[in-house]
Design a protein around this motif. Structure first.
Motif, short mmCIF file in Angstrom:
data_model
loop_
_atom_site.label_atom_id
_atom_site.label_comp_id
_atom_site.label_asym_id
_atom_site.label_seq_id
_atom_site.Cartn_x
_atom_site.Cartn_y
_atom_site.Cartn_z
N GLY A 358 0.79 -1.23 0.00
CA GLY A 358 0.00 0.00 0.00
C GLY A 358 0.82 1.27 0.00
N GLY A 359 2.10 1.16 -0.40
CA GLY A 359 2.91 2.37 -0.57
C GLY A 359 2.64 3.00 -1.92
N LEU A 378 -6.30 -4.61 -3.52
CA LEU A 378 -5.03 -4.15 -2.95
C LEU A 378 -4.94 -4.63 -1.51
CD1 LEU A 378 -3.14 -0.90 -3.45
CD2 LEU A 378 -3.55 -1.66 -1.11
N ILE A 379 -3.85 -5.29 -1.19
CA ILE A 379 -3.65 -5.87 0.14
C ILE A 379 -2.49 -5.18 0.83
CG2 ILE A 379 -3.05 -7.97 1.39
CD1 ILE A 379 -4.46 -9.56 -0.77
N ARG A 386 0.04 3.64 2.92
CA ARG A 386 1.16 4.56 3.17
C ARG A 386 1.44 5.46 1.97
NH1 ARG A 386 4.81 1.21 2.65
NH2 ARG A 386 3.51 -0.63 2.35
N ALA A 387 0.66 5.35 0.93
CA ALA A 387 0.88 6.14 -0.28
C ALA A 387 0.48 7.60 -0.05
CB ALA A 387 0.08 5.56 -1.45
N GLN A 443 4.45 -5.44 -4.84
CA GLN A 443 5.01 -4.09 -4.80
C GLN A 443 5.30 -3.71 -3.34
OE1 GLN A 443 5.00 -1.76 -8.04
NE2 GLN A 443 5.38 -3.93 -8.45
N ILE A 444 6.27 -4.39 -2.73
CA ILE A 444 6.52 -4.20 -1.29
C ILE A 444 7.94 -3.71 -1.01
CG2 ILE A 444 4.75 -5.79 -0.50
CD1 ILE A 444 6.86 -7.97 -0.30
N GLY A 445 8.51 -2.97 -1.97
CA GLY A 445 9.79 -2.36 -1.70
C GLY A 445 10.98 -3.13 -2.26
#
Length: 517
Positions: A358-359, A378-379, A386-387, A443-445
């Protein structure tokens, strides 16, 4: 088909043709065939050296091939190569017509010497910014070697082929009917995979290198900057890179690189590489470091068995996409588990997908995918996204998006061939729930590329290389810069500055250690 401005530019390019070429079309009765016919007629009308035939015998229709008259075609386009692939079309026309490619003479000689027959098929999407590099590399190989054929297949146009071969990521390349590789590949990487003796020859050449003053490991923004700053000092500089450009090659839009309003990753990397090559830097591409051995002369052992020695080393190995590390992720990677929504999103048209994270990256991916797929879930692990607020508002306005917070992904589910769902634990109740879907975009960094350095230099609990204000690591003569270090805020512009700083620090170290007592 082509507007007046594009026609003018294309006409100028076609003036570079040295030999006649022909376009050989295989049409059907579809609307796409008419669209393709319009494109080919436009091209043929722009140059007397280009002719069009409609008697092609390709199985995939509509499609067309490019060849010199009287020769069997070796370059095929099953699809209409517009968007990112328009450059692939132009280069195929020019190179088939005798225009010399901008490739090192050594690479050309290696391609021409490849024995055997190689039938390459590349599945692409027209929105993929990684696909053209692969298509252009294989097309060039087909131009230079009569034993090579290259076919671009637009997955969006040939959904039946996509389903039959279970294509769920682009670019995906098949060689002689068997899957050859997926993701961005340079021409050097492709050649290295088909030329079985290439690794041994590379190792022999690298072992023969003299000792460097500075050896940079990594070819991203930090590594390129470090190499330029070192070479400008007039000292012997080497650069080892697994792939030049690193993570930036996978970045689509760059709008915060100061003084450049907007660019993209591949374009920025091209500029970086050209800048580095302007200096006396010994670039050793497609090389992966395996071990660092400290000493008066620092040794770096490579995975191909070669060893490089240097008086100082700058570690700029960057980072890679962080994985979920749950059951099923690796099994279904490229079969529903994806990391690039821009590239692979079109393959999931009308389907149900999830985005993990959620960034900014996760929310941007969900927004982009919502315009293509049937539904996006979106999970996010945390209790809130955090976006940036503007992105969250946009996401909340989309009717085909569901947001689930306080959720821990526990498993990727599949039917043995592709993804069919995802399991997550509701952190409020500890209940495990399932979502039926066809795709998962992670999409977790980022995760630093430092596994090979464990036990050699001090790493943080996140695996980042610990450095001081000058970029010095815990090992004398070894410096580090960029996303692989403890420096906060992983940004291209920061990595470039850190690379310059590490290089200046390495030069200062060389001056002090070489001075007489």
């Amino acid at each position: 088909m082509l507007d007046a401005n594009i026609k003018t530019q294309l006409k100028a390019y076609l003036e570079k043709l040295q030999q006649p070429i022909e376009l050989i079309a295989s049409f059907d009765d579809s609307a796409k065939a008419e669209e393709m016919r319009g494109l080919l007629v436009d091209i043929a009308e722009l140059s007397a050296k280009v002719s069009l035939r409609e008697d092609g015998t390709a199985n995939l229709r509509p499609s067309f091939a490019i060849a010199q008259p009287g020769q069997a075609p070796r370059i095929h386009f099953a699809g209409i190569p517009m968007g990112h692939e328009f450059t692939s079309l132009i280069l195929a026309l020019l190179q088939t017509g005798g225009h010399p490619p901008k490739v090192d003479a050594e690479v050309i000689a290696q391609i021409k010497a490849l024995p055997g027959n190689f039938k390459f098929e590349t599945f692409i999407s027209l929105s993929c910014h990684n696909c053209p590099d692969v298509v252009q590399a294989l097309n060039l190989m087909a131009v230079l070697n009569p034993g090579v054929t290259s076919t671009m297949i637009d997955g969006g146009m040939f959904q039946g082929e996509v389903e039959r071969r279970q294509i769920m990521a682009v670019p995906t390349v098949f060689l002689n009917g068997e899957e050859f590789g997926a993701g961005r590949m340079s021409i050097e990487e492709i050649i290295a995979k088909v030329d079985t003796g290439a690794a041994a020859r590379d190792a022999e050449k690298i072992n023969a290198r003299q000792v460097f003053d500075v050896l940079v490991i990594g070819g991203g923004p930090a590594g390129a900057s470090a190499a330029i700053y070192a070479a400008r000092k007039g000292i012997r500089t080497g650069l080892l890179a697994e792939r030049f450009g690193g993570q930036v090659m996978d970045t689509l839009a760059i709008e915060n690189f100061i003084s450049v309003k907007a660019t993209d990753g591949p374009k920025l990397v091209m500029g970086l590489e050209e800048h580095v090559k302007d200096y006396d830097v010994d670039i050793m591409n497609l090389q992966r470091a395996a071990k660092l051995i400290p000493g008066d002369l620092i040794e770096v052992q490579l995975e191909n068995g070669a060893t490089v020695k240097s008086k100082s080393v700058i570690l700029a190995t960057g980072a890679r996409w962080r994985e979920m590390n749950v059951p099923g992720e690796q099994q279904y990677r490229g079969k529903g588990v994806a990391y690039c929504p821009h590239c692979d999103g079109p393959l999931f048209k009308g389907k149900r997908v999830a985005v993990i994270g959620g960034g900014n990256s996760g929310v941007e991916a969900a927004i982009d995918l919502a315009g293509i797929v049937g539904h996006v879930t979106l999970i996010e692990f945390d209790s809130q996204l955090r976006a940036d607020a503007v992105l969250q508002r946009k996401l909340a306005s989309l009717p085909n998006v569901t947001i689930i917070t306080k959720a821990l992904t526990t498993e990727v589910s599949g039917n043995g061939e592709k993804v069919d769902g995802l399991l997550y634990k509701d952190r409020n109740t500890d209940e495990v729930k399932r979502i039926d879907l066809e795709g998962i975009f992670v999409q977790i960094g980022l995760l630093p590329n430092t596994d090979w350095l464990k036990g050699t230099v001090n790493l943080s609990n996140r695996g980042e290389i610990e450095i001081d204000a000058k970029g010095q690591t815990s090992v004398a003569g070894v410096f580090a810069a960029g996303d692989c270090t403890t420096v906060p805020y992983k940004q291209i512009i920061i990595a470039m500055g850190e690379g310059a700083k590490a290089s200046l620090s390495a030069f200062d170290h060389l001056i002090r250690t070489s001075a007489p007592a």
